[in-house]
Design a protein around this motif. Structure first.
Motif, PDB file in Angstrom:
ATOM      1  N   THR A 192      50.615  16.640  50.207  1.00 16.64           N
ATOM      2  CA  THR A 192      50.970  17.681  50.007  1.00 16.64           C
ATOM      3  C   THR A 192      50.577  18.464  49.212  1.00 16.64           C
ATOM      4  O   THR A 192      50.188  20.093  49.684  1.00 16.64           O
ATOM      5  N   ILE A 193      51.298  18.359  48.274  1.00 14.99           N
ATOM      6  CA  ILE A 193      50.811  19.082  47.272  1.00 14.99           C
ATOM      7  C   ILE A 193      48.772  19.331  46.900  1.00 14.99           C
ATOM      8  O   ILE A 193      49.259  20.798  46.571  1.00 14.99           O
ATOM      9  N   LYS A 194      47.510  19.042  46.910  1.00 12.33           N
ATOM     10  CA  LYS A 194      46.904  19.086  46.902  1.00 12.33           C
ATOM     11  C   LYS A 194      46.192  19.798  48.027  1.00 12.33           C
ATOM     12  O   LYS A 194      45.616  21.161  47.559  1.00 12.33           O
ATOM     13  N   ASN A 195      47.181  20.070  49.748  1.00 15.53           N
ATOM     14  CA  ASN A 195      47.136  20.993  50.264  1.00 15.53           C
ATOM     15  C   ASN A 195      47.261  22.371  50.103  1.00 15.53           C
ATOM     16  O   ASN A 195      46.983  23.237  50.599  1.00 15.53           O
ATOM     17  N   ASN A 196      48.632  22.253  49.747  1.00 12.54           N
ATOM     18  CA  ASN A 196      49.155  23.678  48.840  1.00 12.54           C
ATOM     19  C   ASN A 196      48.272  23.955  47.419  1.00 12.54           C
ATOM     20  O   ASN A 196      48.513  25.949  47.894  1.00 12.54           O
TER      21      ASN A 196
ATOM     22  N   LYS B 139      59.290  56.830  56.660  1.00  9.85           N
ATOM     23  CA  LYS B 139      60.154  55.936  56.459  1.00  9.85           C
ATOM     24  C   LYS B 139      59.561  54.834  56.554  1.00  9.85           C
ATOM     25  O   LYS B 139      59.092  54.725  57.210  1.00  9.85           O
ATOM     26  N   THR B 140      59.994  53.687  55.326  1.00 13.26           N
ATOM     27  CA  THR B 140      59.495  52.926  55.434  1.00 13.26           C
ATOM     28  C   THR B 140      60.691  51.437  55.934  1.00 13.26           C
ATOM     29  O   THR B 140      61.731  51.569  55.464  1.00 13.26           O
ATOM     30  N   ILE B 141      60.804  51.474  57.154  1.00 17.95           N
ATOM     31  CA  ILE B 141      61.658  50.572  58.114  1.00 17.95           C
ATOM     32  C   ILE B 141      60.723  49.179  58.862  1.00 17.95           C
ATOM     33  O   ILE B 141      59.299  49.010  59.376  1.00 17.95           O
ATOM     34  N   TYR B 142      61.359  48.112  58.117  1.00 16.10           N
ATOM     35  CA  TYR B 142      61.204  47.227  58.144  1.00 16.10           C
ATOM     36  C   TYR B 142      61.769  46.128  59.651  1.00 16.10           C
ATOM     37  O   TYR B 142      62.857  46.100  59.775  1.00 16.10           O
ATOM     38  N   LYS B 143      60.585  46.132  59.754  1.00 18.94           N
ATOM     39  CA  LYS B 143      61.300  45.348  61.973  1.00 18.94           C
ATOM     40  C   LYS B 143      61.647  43.974  61.759  1.00 18.94           C
ATOM     41  O   LYS B 143      61.889  43.621  62.921  1.00 18.94           O
ATOM     42  N   ALA B 144      61.164  42.885  61.075  1.00 19.55           N
ATOM     43  CA  ALA B 144      61.216  42.026  61.277  1.00 19.55           C
ATOM     44  C   ALA B 144      60.320  41.150  59.392  1.00 19.55           C
ATOM     45  O   ALA B 144      59.763  41.824  59.126  1.00 19.55           O
ATOM     46  N   MET B 145      60.958  39.712  59.401  1.00 19.50           N
ATOM     47  CA  MET B 145      60.385  38.339  58.246  1.00 19.50           C
ATOM     48  C   MET B 145      59.682  38.021  58.637  1.00 19.50           C
ATOM     49  O   MET B 145      60.438  37.198  59.598  1.00 19.50           O
ATOM     50  N   MET B 146      58.580  37.224  58.314  1.00 17.37           N
ATOM     51  CA  MET B 146      57.993  36.203  58.466  1.00 17.37           C
ATOM     52  C   MET B 146      57.868  35.727  57.970  1.00 17.37           C
ATOM     53  O   MET B 146      57.380  35.678  56.130  1.00 17.37           O
ATOM     54  N   LEU B 147      57.467  33.543  57.723  1.00 15.47           N
ATOM     55  CA  LEU B 147      57.193  33.207  56.297  1.00 15.47           C
ATOM     56  C   LEU B 147      55.216  31.804  57.747  1.00 15.47           C
ATOM     57  O   LEU B 147      55.854  32.122  59.103  1.00 15.47           O
ATOM     58  N   SER B 148      55.222  32.213  56.823  1.00 10.91           N
ATOM     59  CA  SER B 148      53.350  31.241  57.068  1.00 10.91           C
ATOM     60  C   SER B 148      53.092  30.375  56.461  1.00 10.91           C
ATOM     61  O   SER B 148      53.424  30.502  55.265  1.00 10.91           O
ATOM     62  N   PHE B 149      52.956  29.109  56.956  1.00 13.86           N
ATOM     63  CA  PHE B 149      52.838  27.571  55.695  1.00 13.86           C
ATOM     64  C   PHE B 149      51.568  26.561  56.134  1.00 13.86           C
ATOM     65  O   PHE B 149      50.612  27.055  57.052  1.00 13.86           O
ATOM     66  N   THR B 150      51.264  26.005  55.547  1.00 14.57           N
ATOM     67  CA  THR B 150      49.993  25.300  55.288  1.00 14.57           C
ATOM     68  C   THR B 150      50.008  24.815  56.429  1.00 14.57           C
ATOM     69  O   THR B 150      48.775  24.202  57.127  1.00 14.57           O
ATOM     70  N   ASP B 151      51.183  23.820  56.922  1.00 10.27           N
ATOM     71  CA  ASP B 151      51.181  23.326  58.462  1.00 10.27           C
ATOM     72  C   ASP B 151      52.659  24.273  58.885  1.00 10.27           C
ATOM     73  O   ASP B 151      53.289  23.798  58.365  1.00 10.27           O
ATOM     74  N   MET B 152      51.969  24.380  60.355  1.00  6.98           N
ATOM     75  CA  MET B 152      53.022  24.938  61.336  1.00  6.98           C
ATOM     76  C   MET B 152      53.155  24.366  62.617  1.00  6.98           C
ATOM     77  O   MET B 152      52.991  24.859  63.688  1.00  6.98           O
ATOM     78  N   LEU B 153      52.316  22.653  62.287  1.00 10.45           N
ATOM     79  CA  LEU B 153      52.627  22.125  63.672  1.00 10.45           C
ATOM     80  C   LEU B 153      53.238  21.774  64.940  1.00 10.45           C
ATOM     81  O   LEU B 153      53.505  21.440  65.535  1.00 10.45           O
ATOM     82  N   ASN B 154      54.453  22.014  64.330  1.00 11.63           N
ATOM     83  CA  ASN B 154      55.289  21.603  64.890  1.00 11.63           C
ATOM     84  C   ASN B 154      56.914  23.351  64.791  1.00 11.63           C
ATOM     85  O   ASN B 154      57.996  22.705  65.484  1.00 11.63           O
ATOM     86  N   VAL B 155      56.103  24.001  64.625  1.00 16.45           N
ATOM     87  CA  VAL B 155      57.161  25.034  64.809  1.00 16.45           C
ATOM     88  C   VAL B 155      57.145  25.792  66.880  1.00 16.45           C
ATOM     89  O   VAL B 155      56.367  25.532  67.507  1.00 16.45           O
ATOM     90  N   ASN B 156      58.479  25.922  66.814  1.00 17.79           N
ATOM     91  CA  ASN B 156      58.289  26.290  68.734  1.00 17.79           C
ATOM     92  C   ASN B 156      57.851  27.423  68.871  1.00 17.79           C
ATOM     93  O   ASN B 156      57.976  28.397  68.183  1.00 17.79           O
ATOM     94  N   ASP B 157      57.168  27.917  69.944  1.00 19.11           N
ATOM     95  CA  ASP B 157      56.304  29.249  70.303  1.00 19.11           C
ATOM     96  C   ASP B 157      57.760  30.008  70.045  1.00 19.11           C
ATOM     97  O   ASP B 157      57.068  30.787  70.267  1.00 19.11           O
ATOM     98  N   LYS B 158      58.968  29.846  70.605  1.00 19.38           N
ATOM     99  CA  LYS B 158      59.750  30.862  70.587  1.00 19.38           C
ATOM    100  C   LYS B 158      59.917  31.767  68.984  1.00 19.38           C
ATOM    101  O   LYS B 158      60.521  32.218  68.525  1.00 19.38           O
ATOM    102  N   GLU B 159      59.736  30.062  68.267  1.00 21.02           N
ATOM    103  CA  GLU B 159      60.162  30.762  66.617  1.00 21.02           C
ATOM    104  C   GLU B 159      59.091  31.596  66.538  1.00 21.02           C
ATOM    105  O   GLU B 159      58.952  32.123  65.280  1.00 21.02           O
TER     106      GLU B 159
END
Length: 272
Positions: A101-105, A183-203
């Protein structure tokens, strides 16, 4: 009469320090076979050679001194030794998984930095990017204490859920509000990880593949407005047609010796 060896002799023969042998004696792992009552000198026998070799063998397998002591005290029980070996293998397997995991990161972050350097820092370019997947969070009130608290909670939650630490932090910023009202208006915040395999499609939030006007920067994340201005000027000067909103994406944030924060990020927007 059985041969006797001083602690110095044993240290030289077995390439073990005197301090280590004294520690083994102190914790009851290897006690000298004979103590001269008149002088208090301690002596080892040839039998202790076998124990020292066993200690070395067990240490090479990563066993703790307490586990080695258990083996020595129960050396007649093969079942006991097998049980300890199995537990140690389980520990090693867990460590291997953690190291992978450390190596992948490391590889994840290394690629982001190399990509930014190859594309160039502080220059505008147009490049084809693949589809990118993120986890969407409702946390858009940026540059506030509330935002920082919610961000920390989101990171902790994601680490628990996806067993991953290395990430990209991203924001969706309104093109329309910047173009019409400056104006700079932020509409959404997001996170992306090295492994996204178990993320629900709705998220998920998907940044589609396509050509993007992009600028990489290594700067204070609170001072990104100038990069928006540069891209907007670039769009007008080249009469470009764009689609969608801006994406403000960060690979890493750090604090220098001068106490100032710097973030490696990119600002981009899709072009038709």
């Amino acid at each position: 009469m059985e041969s006797r060896f001083s602690i110095g002799d044993i240290a030289k023969i077995h390439n073990v320090s005197v301090q280590t042998l004294r520690h083994y004696d102190k914790i009851g792992l290897l006690t000298p076979s004979y103590i001269n009552k008149e002088t208090g000198y301690r002596y080892y026998s040839s039998k202790d050679f076998v124990i020292i070799d066993l200690i070395k063998q067990c240490k090479s397998m990563g066993l703790s001194l307490d586990e080695i002591k258990e083996i020595i005290h129960n050396y007649t029980s093969l079942e006991s030794i097998l049980d300890i070996m199995k537990k140690q293998k389980d520990i090693i397997d867990k460590k291997i998984s953690e190291l992978n995991t450390i190596k992948n990161n490391i590889s994840f972050l290394e690629k982001r930095i190399n990509d930014s350097l190859e594309e160039g820092i502080d220059r505008i370019f147009i490049k084809e990017y693949p589809k990118r997947e993120f986890i969407k969070y409702d946390n858009t009130n940026r540059f506030t204490v509330e935002f920082e608290i919610n961000l920390s909670k989101a990171l902790a939650d994601a680490e628990r859920k996806y067993n991953n630490f290395n990430k990209e932090l991203a924001f969706v910023t309104s093109f329309e509000d910047l173009e019409n009202d400056d104006k700079t208006i932020y509409k959404a915040m997001m996170l992306s990880f090295t492994d996204m395999l178990n993320v629900n499609d709705k998220e998920k939030y998907i940044i589609p593949e396509g050509k993007y006007i992009t600028i990489n920067f290594d700067d204070d994340y609170k001072d990104t407005r100038k990069y928006y201005a540069r891209i907007m000027n670039y769009i007008r000067e080249n009469n470009l047609k764009i689609k969608g909103d801006f994406y403000e994406i960060y690979a890493m944030t750090r604090v220098g010796n001068d106490g100032k924060e710097k973030s490696l990020g990119k600002l981009q927007i899709a072009v038709l």
